[in-house]
Design an enzyme around this catalytic site. Structure first.
Site, PDB file in Angstrom:
ATOM      1  N   ARG A  24       0.848  -1.195   0.000  1.00 15.19           N
ATOM      2  CA  ARG A  24       0.000   0.000   0.000  1.00 15.19           C
ATOM      3  C   ARG A  24       0.881   1.241   0.000  1.00 15.19           C
ATOM      4  NH1 ARG A  24      -4.741  -2.149   4.187  1.00 15.19           N
ATOM      5  NH2 ARG A  24      -5.124  -4.011   2.954  1.00 15.19           N
ATOM      6  N   SER A 116      -7.844  -1.247   0.768  1.00 13.32           N
ATOM      7  CA  SER A 116      -8.830  -1.585   1.794  1.00 13.32           C
ATOM      8  C   SER A 116      -9.533  -0.390   2.410  1.00 13.32           C
ATOM      9  CB  SER A 116      -8.155  -2.433   2.865  1.00 13.32           C
ATOM     10  OG  SER A 116      -9.113  -2.933   3.744  1.00 13.32           O
ATOM     11  N   HIS A 117      -9.294  -0.160   3.695  1.00 14.62           N
ATOM     12  CA  HIS A 117      -9.992   0.896   4.421  1.00 14.62           C
ATOM     13  C   HIS A 117      -9.265   2.237   4.300  1.00 14.62           C
ATOM     14  CE1 HIS A 117      -6.873  -0.840   6.850  1.00 14.62           C
ATOM     15  NE2 HIS A 117      -6.790   0.286   7.501  1.00 14.62           N
ATOM     16  N   ASP A 292     -16.014  -1.385   4.639  1.00 14.85           N
ATOM     17  CA  ASP A 292     -14.877  -0.604   4.148  1.00 14.85           C
ATOM     18  C   ASP A 292     -14.831  -0.625   2.616  1.00 14.85           C
ATOM     19  OD1 ASP A 292     -14.061  -3.217   3.815  1.00 14.85           O
ATOM     20  OD2 ASP A 292     -11.982  -2.840   4.396  1.00 14.85           O
ATOM     21  N   ASP A 294     -13.121  -2.225   0.295  1.00 18.00           N
ATOM     22  CA  ASP A 294     -13.089  -3.488  -0.452  1.00 18.00           C
ATOM     23  C   ASP A 294     -14.011  -4.554   0.128  1.00 18.00           C
ATOM     24  OD1 ASP A 294     -11.420  -3.707   1.798  1.00 18.00           O
ATOM     25  OD2 ASP A 294     -10.268  -5.328   0.895  1.00 18.00           O
ATOM     26  N   ASP A 296     -14.294  -6.187   3.079  1.00 14.81           N
ATOM     27  CA  ASP A 296     -14.001  -7.280   4.010  1.00 14.81           C
ATOM     28  C   ASP A 296     -14.260  -6.889   5.462  1.00 14.81           C
ATOM     29  OD1 ASP A 296     -11.796  -5.631   4.048  1.00 14.81           O
ATOM     30  OD2 ASP A 296     -10.332  -7.198   3.549  1.00 14.81           O
ATOM     31  N   ARG A 297     -14.330  -5.587   5.755  1.00 15.32           N
ATOM     32  CA  ARG A 297     -14.589  -5.165   7.143  1.00 15.32           C
ATOM     33  C   ARG A 297     -16.058  -4.810   7.339  1.00 15.32           C
ATOM     34  NH1 ARG A 297      -9.638  -1.673   9.521  1.00 15.32           N
ATOM     35  NH2 ARG A 297      -7.985  -2.980   8.724  1.00 15.32           N
ATOM     36  N   THR A 361      -1.933 -10.640  14.076  1.00 15.04           N
ATOM     37  CA  THR A 361      -2.815  -9.787  13.269  1.00 15.04           C
ATOM     38  C   THR A 361      -2.602 -10.074  11.780  1.00 15.04           C
ATOM     39  OG1 THR A 361      -2.846  -8.061  14.907  1.00 15.04           O
ATOM     40  CG2 THR A 361      -3.250  -7.380  12.643  1.00 15.04           C
ATOM     41  N   GLU A 380     -11.306 -10.509  13.935  1.00 16.64           N
ATOM     42  CA  GLU A 380     -10.270  -9.608  14.415  1.00 16.64           C
ATOM     43  C   GLU A 380     -10.923  -8.340  14.940  1.00 16.64           C
ATOM     44  OE1 GLU A 380      -6.399  -9.790  12.052  1.00 16.64           O
ATOM     45  OE2 GLU A 380      -7.949  -9.724  10.527  1.00 16.64           O
ATOM     46  N   SER A 382     -10.079  -5.527  14.330  1.00 17.09           N
ATOM     47  CA  SER A 382     -10.053  -4.489  13.290  1.00 17.09           C
ATOM     48  C   SER A 382     -11.271  -4.606  12.361  1.00 17.09           C
ATOM     49  CB  SER A 382      -8.760  -4.589  12.484  1.00 17.09           C
ATOM     50  OG  SER A 382      -8.614  -5.892  11.955  1.00 17.09           O
ATOM     51  N   LYS A 393     -11.776 -12.242   5.252  1.00 18.40           N
ATOM     52  CA  LYS A 393     -12.884 -11.788   6.072  1.00 18.40           C
ATOM     53  C   LYS A 393     -13.962 -11.231   5.142  1.00 18.40           C
ATOM     54  CE  LYS A 393     -10.448  -7.493   7.344  1.00 18.40           C
ATOM     55  NZ  LYS A 393      -9.088  -7.590   6.799  1.00 18.40           N
TER      56      LYS A 393
HETATM   57  C1  G16 Z   1      -5.651  -5.945   7.085  1.00 21.15           C
HETATM   58  C2  G16 Z   1      -5.711  -7.429   7.256  1.00 21.15           C
HETATM   59  C3  G16 Z   1      -6.381  -7.757   8.559  1.00 21.15           C
HETATM   60  C4  G16 Z   1      -5.684  -7.070   9.715  1.00 21.15           C
HETATM   61  C5  G16 Z   1      -5.572  -5.596   9.441  1.00 21.15           C
HETATM   62  C6  G16 Z   1      -4.670  -4.991  10.480  1.00 21.15           C
HETATM   63  O1  G16 Z   1      -6.973  -5.470   6.986  1.00 21.15           O
HETATM   64  O2  G16 Z   1      -6.433  -8.014   6.195  1.00 21.15           O
HETATM   65  O3  G16 Z   1      -6.391  -9.139   8.718  1.00 21.15           O
HETATM   66  O4  G16 Z   1      -6.391  -7.226  10.906  1.00 21.15           O
HETATM   67  O5  G16 Z   1      -4.993  -5.379   8.184  1.00 21.15           O
HETATM   68  O6  G16 Z   1      -4.299  -3.755  10.112  1.00 21.15           O
HETATM   69  P1  G16 Z   1      -3.113  -3.005  10.844  1.00 21.15           P
HETATM   70  O7  G16 Z   1      -1.841  -3.748  10.540  1.00 21.15           O
HETATM   71  O8  G16 Z   1      -3.213  -1.651  10.253  1.00 21.15           O
HETATM   72  O9  G16 Z   1      -3.454  -3.040  12.303  1.00 21.15           O
HETATM   73  P2  G16 Z   1      -7.495  -4.761   5.676  1.00 21.15           P
HETATM   74  O10 G16 Z   1      -8.973  -4.631   5.883  1.00 21.15           O
HETATM   75  O11 G16 Z   1      -6.761  -3.453   5.645  1.00 21.15           O
HETATM   76  O12 G16 Z   1      -7.115  -5.672   4.551  1.00 21.15           O
END
Ligand code: G16
Length: 564
Positions: A24, A116-117, A292, A294, A296-297, A361, A380, A382, A393
């Protein structure tokens, strides 16, 4: 028309190291000449001979630069011997949909274009992640290999004359011949496969009755907020067309925008405040959810914006899976959560006599356990919840699961939570995020914590704040041995554990694109006093967490950016 590939010379870029979930960076970084090509070529290099004749799924949350990235992927994949790319129309596929497609088509993997978010648009973030054959995010050894490749890449292969203009806009199968080989691009309906999967898992007629109401039961009034992300197209199909929700009153922000309408598409109490305010202001809403970028959240709230922590959401679902057809058929194996997630689900696992796993995580750590048939449901803190139906997720799945539980129990969200706490006690949980701090300051704070936990004097030390005292029983930097392949993940977060079971955890985020984000997770268990306000309850521990880390001294920050 027969096309010929060419080799383009390039040089390595620094920092192409995938984080918690893919690479990212700011959009303008991905736009640099050769930057995206290098990273894609590195993924293909790591896949090696398996690329020849393979099929890959491609899609993402539609954020700015997605189409350009897809065009690069088409040209590089064709030149590197991939036989077929299956791409969501307009490049749109949610992360769960990519996982589902990889599994259903039984293909080599997928490339997901998302940060993602994180916010999108020309001034914000873009991301690329690779998902493997099981549909899950690449494990560490794959991401590490990609990073190693990125440090020594000297060239990439592409087919510059392959015409990609508007190729992904219209459904269809497009055939090419590159270097004498057939190469196919299939542009598919973004939602069809995923909607089919959800219909197999859940009882749609029952959920439709819940949302529409019956003579005996009023409609269950939901507000579903896609936050201008990719779930919009799925929400329209599933909730409006299949389950009969009103397009005017039950859904909002369901048109995917490449900059998410300049909002931060992160479903938490700070960034999804619009949803919280709407549900608070209109007391006829029984339920609210935000996703979010994409998909998944998810964040779940009940009437009057009664907030369900992701840790509690996981525990409640674990306790009620038997009302969902998928689990009636397949049974429930184990449960798992990431280490910083509060341990509410552990108590359910104990009562139901299921295996329970605590992983670092990152969703990638659940994959092996699911493939081995030892894990059915995980989550999680998050805002991630999901099951073994895919290897990511899944926000929409989580909502359908919640609606199934509500339909089955005929209780409100708040009643379900209160009943749960009365049986199991309550894990009070909060997370403090300090976003975009200076990397040096954040690293110094983590070093300070490392040194502190190395000191033998810390065990048995008592900290007091706001009249409450906590005695330290254990400190460590969490490490994990995967029970299936025995791979080891070290340095996954500093844990300070107290004698009464309370915990404070510190880690740096692995999903930011610039600077550093410090996360502090605070968790405390109460058997009887379950109805207090979480922030009041955790005030002493928050103070202690800040004292131990000396966060203010290192970063100069007075307040967190986000409190969950
Ligand atoms: C990603 C992972 C998640 C994880 C999160 C943690 O979420 O897919 O499994 O819990 O990162 O984020 P950080 O390292 O910022 O605490 P996502 O939704 O961004 O893909």
């Amino acid at each position: 028309m027969s096309l010929t590939s060419v080799i383009v010379e390039t040089t390595p870029f620094e920092g192409q190291k995938p984080g918690t979930s893919g690479l990212r960076k700011k959009v303008k970084v991905f736009m640099e000449k050769h930057y995206t090509e290098n990273f894609i070529q590195c993924i293909l290099n790591v896949l090696g001979d398996k690329v020849k004749g393979s099929t890959l799924i491609v899609g993402g949350d539609g954020r700015y630069f997605s189409k350009q990235a897809i065009n690069i992927i088409i040209r590089l994949a064709s030149a590197n011997g991939v036989s077929k790319l299956v791409i969501g129309q307009l490049g749109l596929l949610s992360t769960p949909a990519v996982s589902s497609l990889i599994r259903r088509h039984n293909v080599l993997g997928g490339i997901v274009l998302t940060a993602s978010h994180n916010p999108g648009g020309i001034r914000h973030d873009f991301g690329i992640k690779y998902n493997i054959e099981n549909g899950g995010p690449a494990p560490d050894y794959v991401s590490d290999a990609v990073y190693e490749e990125s440090k020594k890449i000297t060239s990439y292969k592409t087919t510059p004359k392959l015409e990609t203009d508007r190729l992904i806009d219209i459904l269809g199968t497009y055939n090419f011949n590159v270097d004498g080989r057939d190469f196919v691009v299939e542009v598919i309906d973004s939602t069809a496969d995923y909607v089919g999967l959800m219909k197999q898992i859940f009882d749609f007629p029952k959920l439709r009755t819940l949302i529409r109401g019956t003579e005996k039961r009023p409609p269950f009034n939901v507000l579903i907020d896609s936050m201008n992300g990719v779930t919009g197209v799925f929400v329209r199909k599933i909730f409006v067309e299949e389950l009969g929700a009103s397009p005017d009153n039950n859904v909002c922000r369901i048109v995917p925008l490449d900059n998410f309408g300049e909002i931060h598409p992160d479903p938490n109490l700070t960034y999804a405040k619009d949803l919280v305010d709407k549900v608070k202001a209109n007391t006829s809403y029984d339920f609210g959810v935000a996703f979010d970028g994409d998909g998944d959240r998810n964040m779940i709230i009940g009437k009057n914006a009664f907030f369900v922590t992701p840790s509690d959401s996981l525990a409640v679902l674990a306790n009620n899976l038997d009302c969902i057809p998928y689990f009636q058929k397949n049974g429930v194996h184990g449960f798992a959560r990431s280490m910083p997630t509060a341990a509410a689900v552990d108590r359910v696992a104990e009562k139901l006599k299921k295996e329970m796993f605590e992983v670092p995580t990152g969703w990638k750590y659940f994959g092996n356990l699911m493939d081995a048939g030892r894990l059915s449901l995980c989550g999680e803190e998050s805002f991630g919840t999901g099951s073994d139906h895919i290897r990511e997720k899944d926000g929409i799945w989580a909502v359908l699961a919640w609606l199934s539980v509500i339909e089955h129990k005929n209780m409100s969200v708040e009643e379900i939570l209160k009943e749960h706490w009365s049986i199991y006690g309550r894990n009070y949980f909060t997370r403090y995020d300090y976003e975009e701090c200076e990397s040096d300051a954040a690293n110094q704070m983590m070093e300070h914590l490392e040194n502190l936990i190395a000191s033998p004097d810390l065990i048995g030390k008592t900290y007091t704040a706001h009249g409450k005292s906590y005695k330290i029983s254990k400190v460590d930097n969490f490490s994990y041995v995967d029970p299936i392949d025995k791979s080891v993940a070290k340095n996954q977060g500093i844990r300070v554990l107290f004698e009464d079971g309370s915990r404070v955890i510190y880690r740096l985020s692995g999903t930011g694109s610039s600077g550093a984000t410090i996360r502090i997770y605070i968790d405390s268990y109460e058997k009887k006093d379950v109805l207090a306000d979480a922030q009041d309850m955790l005030k002493p521990l928050v103070r202690i967490a800040l004292d131990i880390s000396q966060l203010q001294k290192f970063t100069g920050l007075e307040k967190p950016t986000v409190i969950t």
